[in-house]
Design an enzyme around this catalytic site. Structure first.
Site, PDB file in Angstrom:
ATOM      1  N   HIS A   1     -55.646 -14.779 -29.507  1.00 14.42           N
ATOM      2  CA  HIS A   1     -54.454 -14.930 -28.750  1.00 14.42           C
ATOM      3  C   HIS A   1     -53.303 -15.573 -29.906  1.00 14.42           C
ATOM      4  CE1 HIS A   1     -56.226 -14.052 -25.067  1.00 14.42           C
ATOM      5  NE2 HIS A   1     -57.045 -14.861 -25.097  1.00 14.42           N
TER       6      HIS A   1
ATOM      7  N   ASP B   1     -57.296  -7.729 -24.632  1.00 11.64           N
ATOM      8  CA  ASP B   1     -56.424  -9.064 -24.891  1.00 11.64           C
ATOM      9  C   ASP B   1     -55.155  -8.774 -25.670  1.00 11.64           C
ATOM     10  OD1 ASP B   1     -58.052 -10.898 -23.303  1.00 11.64           O
ATOM     11  OD2 ASP B   1     -59.169 -11.737 -25.252  1.00 11.64           O
TER      12      ASP B   1
ATOM     13  N   HIS C   1     -63.046  -5.786 -24.889  1.00  7.05           N
ATOM     14  CA  HIS C   1     -62.194  -6.956 -24.337  1.00  7.05           C
ATOM     15  C   HIS C   1     -61.242  -7.624 -25.397  1.00  7.05           C
ATOM     16  CE1 HIS C   1     -61.138  -9.726 -21.635  1.00  7.05           C
ATOM     17  NE2 HIS C   1     -60.934 -10.752 -22.383  1.00  7.05           N
TER      18      HIS C   1
ATOM     19  N   HIS D   1     -54.889 -11.097 -19.214  1.00 12.30           N
ATOM     20  CA  HIS D   1     -55.370 -10.045 -18.472  1.00 12.30           C
ATOM     21  C   HIS D   1     -54.489  -9.174 -17.371  1.00 12.30           C
ATOM     22  CE1 HIS D   1     -59.449 -12.010 -19.402  1.00 12.30           C
ATOM     23  NE2 HIS D   1     -58.789 -11.856 -20.510  1.00 12.30           N
TER      24      HIS D   1
HETATM   25 ZN   LIG Z   1     -59.435 -11.957 -22.511  1.00 10.22          ZN
END
Ligand SMILES: [Zn+2]
Length: 334
Positions: free
Chosen positions: A299, A276, A272, A113
């Site tokens: 991720h 990311d 969001h 973030h």
């Molecule tokens: Zn996040």
């Protein structure tokens, strides 16, 4: 480690980065009207709770010289600086974690973030000091990091900003999830994300946008991380998410959002996931010029995508960004 030795270690690393960057750009010729590299005008600090440890963490963001990039530095242990690069990523299970090696205690978790805010705010060079193993989660979005960067202000150097231009399509997949980078005519980074969660409160959401500072600030920065209620007990049993609360994450239970104040946008979840991705892709070490398409990508796939890109030297090249927004591609030594 004292403040002096921290500073010395950082300056030594910054110096070697500058040497590498200078070598990489040795074939560059001077050209007017290119955008300069940006750093903070002044240092700024805050204290917040770490999502996983639940401990209070002090974060300081400092200006750094041109060609430093983004560098993290633990101040609570004697540790080397950690460059914010895809090949420093040692874990992607619950957040993006960089470290000296997979086994090393010199690691910093939940950097995405902050990286997203730095990308969105156009910061090329910064030193991030942190006195614990993870960044503070703050409100679970990038809004507070962006606020800190706005308070510090920015300054531009004469050194030109570089971007990484995607020349060939690269793709990674895991089951039906995938992530793609492909060439794109537009200057800058264009993004598209689709998510599909069984929880009815989330469901299927899709969003596309062309990333610039305004789009980041107004369309992504406010969106918070999220989890399903059933996952929380398992995380707590594993000693994780100890600092998690309705103050720093959206929690959903079937069709319901448990946060008393509800959502900040109907599609806050996919926003969001794009936030990311912006942070994870900034671990390329520079902004990308290309199009990113993610389908249920998180991720892990975001990091695998960068590793795949940089494993193929013909899939990308350095480019200088013109102040006007157009790009002047430059072939440089590998
Ligand atoms: Zn996040």
């Amino acid at each position: 480690m004292t403040a002096d030795t921290t500073e010395e270690a950082f300056l030594s690393t910054a110096s070697s980065f500058r040497t590498l960057a200078t070598e990489a750009f040795s074939s560059r010729t001077a050209e007017p009207a290119v955008a300069g590299q940006r750093t903070l005008r002044s240092s700024i600090s805050c204290v917040g709770i770490g999502l996983h440890t639940g401990a209070a963490i002090r974060l300081s963001i400092r200006p750094a010289p041109a060609d430093t990039g983004i560098v993290f530095q633990r101040t609570d242990i004697a540790a080397s600086p950690l460059p914010a690069r895809y090949d420093s990523v040692v874990e992607t299970r619950l957040s993006t974690v960089i470290g000296e090696s997979p086994q090393s205690g010199n690691r910093v978790a939940t950097i995405e973030h902050m990286m997203s805010a730095l990308h969105g705010r156009g910061i090329d060079n910064a030193l991030i000091l942190v006195d614990g193993p993870e960044l503070p989660v703050l409100d679970g979005s990038s809004a507070d990091f962006l606020f800190l960067l706005d308070c510090a202000g920015t300054t531009e150097s004469d050194e030109p900003r570089r971007e990484i231009e995607i020349l060939k399509t690269v793709r990674v997949a895991n089951g039906d999830a995938f992530a793609v980078l492909r060439p794109h005519a537009r200057s800058g980074l264009s993004l598209e994300m689709t998510i599909d969660f069984p929880a009815a409160a989330i469901g299927r959401q899709k969003l596309s946008l062309d990333l610039d500072e305004s789009a980041f600030r107004h369309d992504l920065a406010f969106s918070r991380t999220f989890t399903e209620r059933g996952e929380i007990d398992a995380l707590h049993r594993a000693g994780l998410a100890l600092g998690g609360s309705l103050d720093n994450a959206i929690v959903v239970d079937g069709v319901n959002v448990l946060n008393p104040t509800g959502l900040r946008a109907r599609d806050e979840f996919v926003r969001h996931k794009l936030l990311d991705a912006v942070g994870d892709l900034y671990l390329a070490g520079a902004r990308l010029r290309g199009r990113f398409i993610g389908h249920k990508s998180g991720h892990h796939l975001n990091n695998q995508l960068l590793r795949t890109l940089f494993a193929d030297r013909s899939a990308w090249r350095w480019a200088q960004k013109r102040a006007s927004g157009s790009l002047q591609p430059r072939r440089v030594a590998a």
